[in-house]
Design a protein around this motif. Sequence first.
Motif, PDB file in Angstrom:
ATOM      1  N   ASP A 293      -5.151  10.135  -2.077  1.00  0.00           N
ATOM      2  CA  ASP A 293      -6.212   9.125  -2.079  1.00  0.00           C
ATOM      3  C   ASP A 293      -7.419   9.566  -2.905  1.00  0.00           C
ATOM      4  O   ASP A 293      -8.408   8.835  -2.976  1.00  0.00           O
ATOM      5  CB  ASP A 293      -6.724   8.884  -0.647  1.00  0.00           C
ATOM      6  CG  ASP A 293      -5.672   8.262   0.255  1.00  0.00           C
ATOM      7  OD1 ASP A 293      -4.865   7.459  -0.243  1.00  0.00           O
ATOM      8  OD2 ASP A 293      -5.667   8.588   1.460  1.00  0.00           O
TER       9      ASP A 293
ATOM     10  N   PHE B 209     -10.533  -1.887   1.289  1.00  0.00           N
ATOM     11  CA  PHE B 209     -10.107  -1.996  -0.111  1.00  0.00           C
ATOM     12  C   PHE B 209     -10.651  -3.245  -0.793  1.00  0.00           C
ATOM     13  O   PHE B 209     -10.068  -3.769  -1.736  1.00  0.00           O
ATOM     14  CB  PHE B 209      -8.574  -1.980  -0.190  1.00  0.00           C
ATOM     15  CG  PHE B 209      -7.954  -0.678   0.250  1.00  0.00           C
ATOM     16  CD1 PHE B 209      -8.712   0.469   0.390  1.00  0.00           C
ATOM     17  CD2 PHE B 209      -6.600  -0.593   0.508  1.00  0.00           C
ATOM     18  CE1 PHE B 209      -8.146   1.671   0.792  1.00  0.00           C
ATOM     19  CE2 PHE B 209      -6.009   0.610   0.906  1.00  0.00           C
ATOM     20  CZ  PHE B 209      -6.788   1.747   1.061  1.00  0.00           C
TER      21      PHE B 209
ATOM     22  N   GLU C 294      -6.292  12.193  10.127  1.00  0.00           N
ATOM     23  CA  GLU C 294      -7.061  11.902   8.916  1.00  0.00           C
ATOM     24  C   GLU C 294      -8.353  11.219   9.335  1.00  0.00           C
ATOM     25  O   GLU C 294      -8.375  10.030   9.646  1.00  0.00           O
ATOM     26  CB  GLU C 294      -6.271  10.957   7.994  1.00  0.00           C
ATOM     27  CG  GLU C 294      -6.961  10.739   6.664  1.00  0.00           C
ATOM     28  CD  GLU C 294      -6.822   9.316   6.122  1.00  0.00           C
ATOM     29  OE1 GLU C 294      -6.576   8.374   6.895  1.00  0.00           O
ATOM     30  OE2 GLU C 294      -6.992   9.153   4.910  1.00  0.00           O
TER      31      GLU C 294
ATOM     32  N   ASP D  80       0.863  -1.185   0.000  1.00  0.00           N
ATOM     33  CA  ASP D  80       0.000   0.000   0.000  1.00  0.00           C
ATOM     34  C   ASP D  80       0.903   1.241   0.000  1.00  0.00           C
ATOM     35  O   ASP D  80       0.647   2.222   0.681  1.00  0.00           O
ATOM     36  CB  ASP D  80      -0.948  -0.019   1.210  1.00  0.00           C
ATOM     37  CG  ASP D  80      -2.034   1.043   1.099  1.00  0.00           C
ATOM     38  OD1 ASP D  80      -2.251   1.568  -0.007  1.00  0.00           O
ATOM     39  OD2 ASP D  80      -2.663   1.354   2.137  1.00  0.00           O
TER      40      ASP D  80
ATOM     41  N   PHE E  99      -7.766  -2.890   6.110  1.00  0.00           N
ATOM     42  CA  PHE E  99      -7.516  -2.456   4.723  1.00  0.00           C
ATOM     43  C   PHE E  99      -7.244  -3.641   3.796  1.00  0.00           C
ATOM     44  O   PHE E  99      -8.106  -4.016   3.006  1.00  0.00           O
ATOM     45  CB  PHE E  99      -6.402  -1.406   4.705  1.00  0.00           C
ATOM     46  CG  PHE E  99      -6.869  -0.095   5.287  1.00  0.00           C
ATOM     47  CD1 PHE E  99      -7.491   0.859   4.500  1.00  0.00           C
ATOM     48  CD2 PHE E  99      -6.740   0.163   6.646  1.00  0.00           C
ATOM     49  CE1 PHE E  99      -7.981   2.035   5.048  1.00  0.00           C
ATOM     50  CE2 PHE E  99      -7.214   1.339   7.200  1.00  0.00           C
ATOM     51  CZ  PHE E  99      -7.834   2.281   6.401  1.00  0.00           C
TER      52      PHE E  99
HETATM   53  C1  NOJ Z   1      -5.246   6.368   4.471  1.00  0.00           C
HETATM   54  C2  NOJ Z   1      -4.066   6.660   3.587  1.00  0.00           C
HETATM   55  O1  NOJ Z   1      -4.099   7.995   3.193  1.00  0.00           O
HETATM   56  C3  NOJ Z   1      -4.155   5.699   2.422  1.00  0.00           C
HETATM   57  O2  NOJ Z   1      -3.275   6.023   1.395  1.00  0.00           O
HETATM   58  C4  NOJ Z   1      -3.926   4.316   2.954  1.00  0.00           C
HETATM   59  O3  NOJ Z   1      -4.104   3.392   1.901  1.00  0.00           O
HETATM   60  C5  NOJ Z   1      -4.896   3.985   4.084  1.00  0.00           C
HETATM   61  N1  NOJ Z   1      -5.075   5.044   5.029  1.00  0.00           N
HETATM   62  C6  NOJ Z   1      -4.410   2.778   4.848  1.00  0.00           C
HETATM   63  O4  NOJ Z   1      -3.293   3.106   5.607  1.00  0.00           O
END
Ligand code: NOJ
Length: 575
Positions: free
Chosen positions: A338, A149, A275, A61, A172
């Motif tokens: 993202d 995902f 975030e 990732d 994820f």
């Molecule tokens: C949020 C991150 O901005 C993203 O890029 C990532 O795939 C997921 N969190 C999982 O860490």
Amino acid sequence: MSEREWWRDAIVYQLYVRSFGDANGDGAGDLEGIILRLDHLGELGVDAVWLTPCYPSPQHDHGYDVADYFDIEPVYGTLDTFDHLVAAAHDRGIRVLMDVVPNHCSDQHEWFQAALRAPKGSRERDRFWFRNGRGVDGGLPPNNWRAVFGGPAWSRVTEPDGSPGQWYLHTFTPWQPDFNWHHPDVVDHFDRMLTFWFDRGVDGFRVDAVTVVGKHSDLPDAPPSEEGTPETDVWAHNPYTVFWPSAHDHWRHWRALIDEYERTHPGRQLVTVSEAYTAKRPDLLLRYVQPDQFHQSFCFDLMLSPWVAAMIREAVASVIDVLVPAGAALAWTLNNHDTQRSITRYGRADAATPASWTGNNLVYTDAPVDLEVGTRRARAMIAFAAALPGTLYLYQGEELGLPEVLDIPDERREDPIFLRTQGREIGRDGCRVPLPWTSSPAHAYGFSSADVEPWLPQPEGWGRYAIGPEHDSEASMLALYQRTLRMRKQLDPEALLEWVPLDVDVDDVIAFRRGHVLVILNVGSAPVVLPADLVGDTETLLTSWAGGRFDGTLYADACVWLRTLSPPLVQHRSR
Ligand code: NOJ
């Protein structure tokens, strides 16, 4: 001297390390590539950079699967290179934020590898969420949770004796096992990690995926989500992890650690920005920016808003009305790694319809895109957003006017979203394509020191967005960003936002004042003649279109800043 913390109204530039600049010629960006290009950031006038994860990682990732929180990914450099980067940035007055990933690590992390070797019920397994499966022989996942995902949020392991074994939780992907934050080792690990990087001069952290860190300890089945919910949105309806309250205890613990670090290191002023996507729920956002938790949390509703005046205004007003009275800081952003790039989003045929709101940055329509319209709107929006009180986060490449690259061939796509949904979701590669630095295609348009194929393909003609002759023009996106950010520095940081009611016959115009600056945005598709009593006695400071002339009529998809001579109007709360 003002006591105001630097991060309350800073400009922070997000560096997607893999795609900014490649100094060692292997086709992936690196830290040295950033050091060599710091001039660009200096010229933009940024106050800080945020580096996406650059720790050792198998890159399933792209760094958000961390294998070691105390080192640098060898493809990107070494701890020494990192120290040079921090020193070089600090020399220019640019602070450095890193990215911390608390919810999960990589399946290659030594703790997870140890957990795989250890027996059921061991301390090693208890640092993660291992559970027996359901059904005959435990062959079914322990509950029905879905991964962000795609696919189930559980994977089954093979026990050391070769038998089919327990399952582990991964919010994820299977490559990203979730930590169990009830375990003291996990708490201690992150205490040591934060301190390790603060000791190296880091000025703060962007904190990843905070909304899923807590979990109901019984891990009950989630209620079914509505029929037709997109695959990458199902997880968001799981009430047993999303916004689960126990996470806030950990953020309080972190804040205490940070406050103590500042107290024992005079002169250091650290910041954390979380975030948390809180879709039209500023009350939820407020939970993260309590004085004893994060310093900031991204206000994402503006980024996600369709091109509709009432919705843009609400995305700003609703957050300001809740956060400002609580003394909380604001953190605006229009792009990130993202999310589809704003030029493409705003250029979608359905961008100006309220129904295009999804509340989720991973879910898009595939309506056709008009880049000319999108560019005009993105120009207007950066002028609008830059005038808001609070911090402004930029994502690399938006200052060049990069669109989303939508036609990356399937076999070159790397985003786990694309891979895990078998291509049903296009994923995020399109906003991560390596930056163009020169107009000629040699050396991956100047991205690399060698003539290599970069990790994601750059489209033909990518060089038209490069810094260079094109951007010398006053009409370029870069010139607009430079003008806008310069102008922003002249705003009084303490000045609150005051909405200005407009006596015009359309619903497409939004206006606000900050101190003596009046900002007007027209999101409609027709020019609007503005009332003379509002704009008559003013001086034009900034226009989102080239040329800088304003005669009282505001073009379609445009924003203007005017200096007014009259005193500021009403209170900042107008609703
Ligand atoms: C949020 C991150 O901005 C993203 O890029 C990532 O795939 C997921 N969190 C999982 O860490």
